[in-house]
Structures are given as C-alpha cells and as structure tokens.
Scaffold this motif. Sequence first.
Motif, PDB file in Angstrom:
ATOM      1  N   CYS A  14     -12.446  99.446  37.473  1.00 49.06           N
ATOM      2  CA  CYS A  14     -13.831  99.259  37.019  1.00 49.06           C
ATOM      3  C   CYS A  14     -14.560 100.589  36.895  1.00 49.06           C
ATOM      4  N   GLU A  15     -14.197 101.542  37.709  1.00 53.01           N
ATOM      5  CA  GLU A  15     -14.858 102.847  37.670  1.00 53.01           C
ATOM      6  C   GLU A  15     -14.618 103.563  36.343  1.00 53.01           C
ATOM      7  N   PRO A  19     -21.291 102.025  33.046  1.00 46.44           N
ATOM      8  CA  PRO A  19     -21.998 101.478  34.222  1.00 46.44           C
ATOM      9  C   PRO A  19     -22.333  99.990  34.154  1.00 46.44           C
ATOM     10  N   ASP A  20     -22.847  99.522  33.037  1.00 53.54           N
ATOM     11  CA  ASP A  20     -23.201  98.093  32.943  1.00 53.54           C
ATOM     12  C   ASP A  20     -21.963  97.209  33.014  1.00 53.54           C
ATOM     13  N   CYS A  22     -19.104  98.047  34.351  1.00 48.07           N
ATOM     14  CA  CYS A  22     -18.549  98.218  35.693  1.00 48.07           C
ATOM     15  C   CYS A  22     -19.207  97.231  36.659  1.00 48.07           C
ATOM     16  N   LYS A  23     -20.512  97.176  36.619  1.00 40.85           N
ATOM     17  CA  LYS A  23     -21.255  96.262  37.502  1.00 40.85           C
ATOM     18  C   LYS A  23     -20.858  94.809  37.252  1.00 40.85           C
ATOM     19  N   HIS A  24     -20.772  94.435  35.986  1.00 40.75           N
ATOM     20  CA  HIS A  24     -20.404  93.062  35.613  1.00 40.75           C
ATOM     21  C   HIS A  24     -19.003  92.705  36.128  1.00 40.75           C
ATOM     22  N   LYS A  26     -17.128  94.200  38.439  1.00 40.93           N
ATOM     23  CA  LYS A  26     -17.014  94.227  39.904  1.00 40.93           C
ATOM     24  C   LYS A  26     -17.506  92.909  40.492  1.00 40.93           C
ATOM     25  N   PHE A  27     -18.623  92.422  39.965  1.00 43.14           N
ATOM     26  CA  PHE A  27     -19.142  91.140  40.436  1.00 43.14           C
ATOM     27  C   PHE A  27     -18.131  90.027  40.166  1.00 43.14           C
TER      28      PHE A  27
END
Length: 66
Positions: A14-15, A19-20, A22-24, A26-27
């Motif tokens: 994910c890294e 950023p957007d 990645c956040k999605h 990871k969740f």
Amino acid sequence: MRSLQLYRFLLRECEKLPPDACKHYKFSIKQSFKQHRFEPDSNRVKEIITKSIEDAKWVVNKYTKK
C-alpha cells in the motif's frame, strides 16, 4: 506465506500507492483480515492468500503505470 506475513506484505504494498488510495486499501485490508480471522478451512485460507497476492500486484501495477 502465512496470514501475518501476508498482512505485512499487503500493508507494505500500500505504501507504493498514492496517499488516498493507500488509505483506502489499508482500510480494506484490515477489514478483510477481521472478516476472515477465524477461517477454519485451510484450503480456503490458501485460496484467500493466493488471491490477495494477485490482487495486490494488480493494484500496484495499475497505479504505477500512470
């Protein structure tokens, strides 16, 4: 690959994403692990692991081609 190794691998992948995204993702990964945490069928676990790795490679490839 074991479940915990897969979890770490997916979070590291994910890294590589914006950023957007990645956040999605990871969740989504965390939710999927909670959902399948007590999966009793070892064959099903192997299928989930294989599919997760394939999907992770596809998603990273999708975002890195841009």
